[in-house]
Design a protein around this motif. Sequence first.
Motif, PDB file in Angstrom:
ATOM      1  N   TYR A   1      -9.261   1.845   4.872  1.00  0.00           N
ATOM      2  CA  TYR A   1      -9.168   3.105   5.612  1.00  0.00           C
ATOM      3  C   TYR A   1      -8.241   4.047   4.846  1.00  0.00           C
TER       4      TYR A   1
ATOM      5  N   TYR B   1     -13.763   5.422   5.404  1.00  0.00           N
ATOM      6  CA  TYR B   1     -13.877   3.961   5.437  1.00  0.00           C
ATOM      7  C   TYR B   1     -14.717   3.510   4.240  1.00  0.00           C
TER       8      TYR B   1
ATOM      9  N   VAL C   1       0.849  -1.186   0.000  1.00  0.00           N
ATOM     10  CA  VAL C   1       0.000   0.000   0.000  1.00  0.00           C
ATOM     11  C   VAL C   1       0.885   1.237   0.000  1.00  0.00           C
TER      12      VAL C   1
ATOM     13  N   VAL D   1     -18.525   0.751  12.393  1.00  0.00           N
ATOM     14  CA  VAL D   1     -18.243   1.003  10.976  1.00  0.00           C
ATOM     15  C   VAL D   1     -18.882  -0.097  10.124  1.00  0.00           C
TER      16      VAL D   1
ATOM     17  N   GLU E   1      -6.732   8.093   4.864  1.00  0.00           N
ATOM     18  CA  GLU E   1      -6.645   9.370   5.573  1.00  0.00           C
ATOM     19  C   GLU E   1      -5.948  10.361   4.659  1.00  0.00           C
TER      20      GLU E   1
ATOM     21  N   ARG F   1     -15.644  -6.935  11.809  1.00  0.00           N
ATOM     22  CA  ARG F   1     -14.242  -7.380  11.765  1.00  0.00           C
ATOM     23  C   ARG F   1     -13.785  -7.792  10.366  1.00  0.00           C
TER      24      ARG F   1
ATOM     25  N   SER G   1       2.006   4.855   0.800  1.00  0.00           N
ATOM     26  CA  SER G   1       1.773   5.932   1.745  1.00  0.00           C
ATOM     27  C   SER G   1       3.091   6.664   1.921  1.00  0.00           C
TER      28      SER G   1
ATOM     29  N   PRO H   1     -14.335  -1.892  12.830  1.00  0.00           N
ATOM     30  CA  PRO H   1     -14.980  -1.871  14.148  1.00  0.00           C
ATOM     31  C   PRO H   1     -16.490  -2.032  13.954  1.00  0.00           C
TER      32      PRO H   1
ATOM     33  N   ASP I   1     -12.504  -6.871   6.654  1.00  0.00           N
ATOM     34  CA  ASP I   1     -11.680  -5.730   6.276  1.00  0.00           C
ATOM     35  C   ASP I   1     -12.483  -4.646   5.557  1.00  0.00           C
TER      36      ASP I   1
ATOM     37  N   LEU J   1     -11.036  11.393   7.117  1.00  0.00           N
ATOM     38  CA  LEU J   1     -10.865   9.988   7.491  1.00  0.00           C
ATOM     39  C   LEU J   1     -11.993   9.209   6.828  1.00  0.00           C
TER      40      LEU J   1
ATOM     41  N   ILE K   1      -7.022   1.484  -3.950  1.00  0.00           N
ATOM     42  CA  ILE K   1      -5.637   1.557  -3.465  1.00  0.00           C
ATOM     43  C   ILE K   1      -4.682   2.013  -4.565  1.00  0.00           C
TER      44      ILE K   1
ATOM     45  N   THR L   1      -2.447   7.969   4.925  1.00  0.00           N
ATOM     46  CA  THR L   1      -2.570   6.541   5.210  1.00  0.00           C
ATOM     47  C   THR L   1      -3.547   5.931   4.224  1.00  0.00           C
ATOM     48  N   VAL L   2      -3.243   4.729   3.769  1.00  0.00           N
ATOM     49  CA  VAL L   2      -4.243   3.965   3.028  1.00  0.00           C
ATOM     50  C   VAL L   2      -3.960   2.492   3.244  1.00  0.00           C
ATOM     51  N   GLY L   3      -4.976   1.737   3.608  1.00  0.00           N
ATOM     52  CA  GLY L   3      -4.764   0.313   3.831  1.00  0.00           C
ATOM     53  C   GLY L   3      -5.978  -0.326   4.475  1.00  0.00           C
ATOM     54  N   PRO L   4      -6.044  -1.662   4.394  1.00  0.00           N
ATOM     55  CA  PRO L   4      -7.188  -2.367   4.980  1.00  0.00           C
ATOM     56  C   PRO L   4      -7.095  -2.403   6.503  1.00  0.00           C
ATOM     57  N   VAL L   5      -8.247  -2.318   7.152  1.00  0.00           N
ATOM     58  CA  VAL L   5      -8.329  -2.485   8.606  1.00  0.00           C
ATOM     59  C   VAL L   5      -9.561  -3.332   8.904  1.00  0.00           C
ATOM     60  N   PRO L   6      -9.524  -4.095  10.005  1.00  0.00           N
ATOM     61  CA  PRO L   6     -10.738  -4.815  10.391  1.00  0.00           C
ATOM     62  C   PRO L   6     -11.785  -3.795  10.854  1.00  0.00           C
TER      63      PRO L   6
END
Lengths: 286, 286
Positions: free
Chosen positions: B172, B190, A15, B158, B174, B167, A17, B155, B169, B188, B200, B148-153
């Motif tokens: 995310y 999602y 990714v 969200v 920014e 949970r 950044s 919450p 992916d 920010l 991406i 920032t750029v990338g996958p996140v689990p």
Amino acid sequence: MAQHFGNTIGPAPSVWSPYDPPTSQPRSRPMPAERPREHAPPVAAARRRRLRADRARQLADLLRHQVLTGGFPGGVLPLEDALGQDYGASRNTVRQALDLLRAERLVERQPGVGTVIVAEKYPHGLDRLLGLAETLHEHGRVTNEVRTVGPVPAPACVAERLCVPARSDVLYVERLRRLGGLPLSLDLTYLPMDIGAELIGADLENTDVFRLIEKITGQALGTAEITLEAVNADAHSAAVLQAPRGAAVLMLERLTQLCDGRPVDLEFIRFRGDRITMSGQLRRAA
Amino acid sequence: MAQHFGNTIGPAPSVWSPYDPPTSQPRSRPMPAERPREHAPPVAAARRRRLRADRARQLADLLRHQVLTGGFPGGVLPLEDALGQDYGASRNTVRQALDLLRAERLVERQPGVGTVIVAEKYPHGLDRLLGLAETLHEHGRVTNEVRTVGPVPAPACVAERLCVPARSDVLYVERLRRLGGLPLSLDLTYLPMDIGAELIGADLENTDVFRLIEKITGQALGTAEITLEAVNADAHSAAVLQAPRGAAVLMLERLTQLCDGRPVDLEFIRFRGDRITMSGQLRRAA
């Protein structure tokens, strides 16, 4: 995928950044303890502080939504450990996020209870033109302290917008508006004198000007042009609103017309930022 | 009617106002010089200060509108005397009003020139759902620093709003967004991973996410639920936005759906309060 929310700032190597090049630190491990380390190189320490602050902001934004929409039953937030687990964030990040919400006066830490919601922030619709008492009737009674009411010669820019001759009289009304007794907004209002003259004797303390205009003219209001801004309250406005000096204020300028298109109400409204949200729906199609 | 704008706070005797009982002072005379008088009783002095502050706020609100809508040709305000005459305000009131606008960074006093407009405040429409580059294209180029750029689990909160399993992916992103090189907002974002995966590699630096979503999905966006608030910037957000600590920020939370109703973009946006206004039209009828 075992990645934690608390680590989302460090992107996967694939990714791009520019600011967070992959480090050798395993991505699935929470960041190490965030206390200052004496021997850490200054650049690494600064980067760590930035990452923690970024993560705290992310978490605060998610919590803020739940705080404001009743997402925490009983008005009490889960314990820090539970929040950390729910959001995959370190305890330091959770604490810093809660600090941000506390600084906004949305939550407080109460010994023996935990972090409780103290926000008194109410929703104001952006979808329909409503007076304050109309829009907030579910949340309590709106009362108005009339600070000033009387005719003034219209400055050119007021006369033009209300379509009255320059320097002819308009009614000026200044009200401090309260919800549940606490200041909510300071409203400066200009109205054409034919409507204004009848407003002077009306129950401005307990009635929205919108309702009074409709009663006086026998016409419904039509549309309003609005402009919203965020500004820091000057010392005097802050004092009137019983807010800290420099407090963020949601400033609304609104020119309201009757159904027939006649402009009848020019307002400059300072809402306390900690007491109001404005919500609505936007459409993509023109 | 010879009444001056500067005197509007003192209502006519026939007008009810709990805070400004009629005084013996003739209403058609400007307030006396506003320098502190050694022998004035404290209450009278406090009242005089309040009146002057109220008048300064009134005048500042009228000038602010003209500053932001191009009402002063050449970007220079009339001299203080002329402003005083136009608005029937004393020189002290004019000065105090200009101080308020200066504190908001809308104007500056330049020696030998006068009071000049330095606001770089741009209008963002509330009538249609538009990306930042789309809405501001007349005012300059919007560039995005992808922090920032990338996958996140996701919450739970969200996941629920984006209608994806908890949970799983999400992407995310920014971004620090600039107009004309100066920070405008910190966003920010999602997104569900099926769209996010294609984002991406896209040109996030120069393209609105809205446009990219429409390109990736082949579908137009439909509607967005928005919430606006005014908040004071925390220290870190202020630093990122190159704004003073505590600066007023217009905070926008926005959940955007495709035409078919699927939610695809959850954003938390902090606009610098001194760089953006939001304008739109409201209707009275439901």
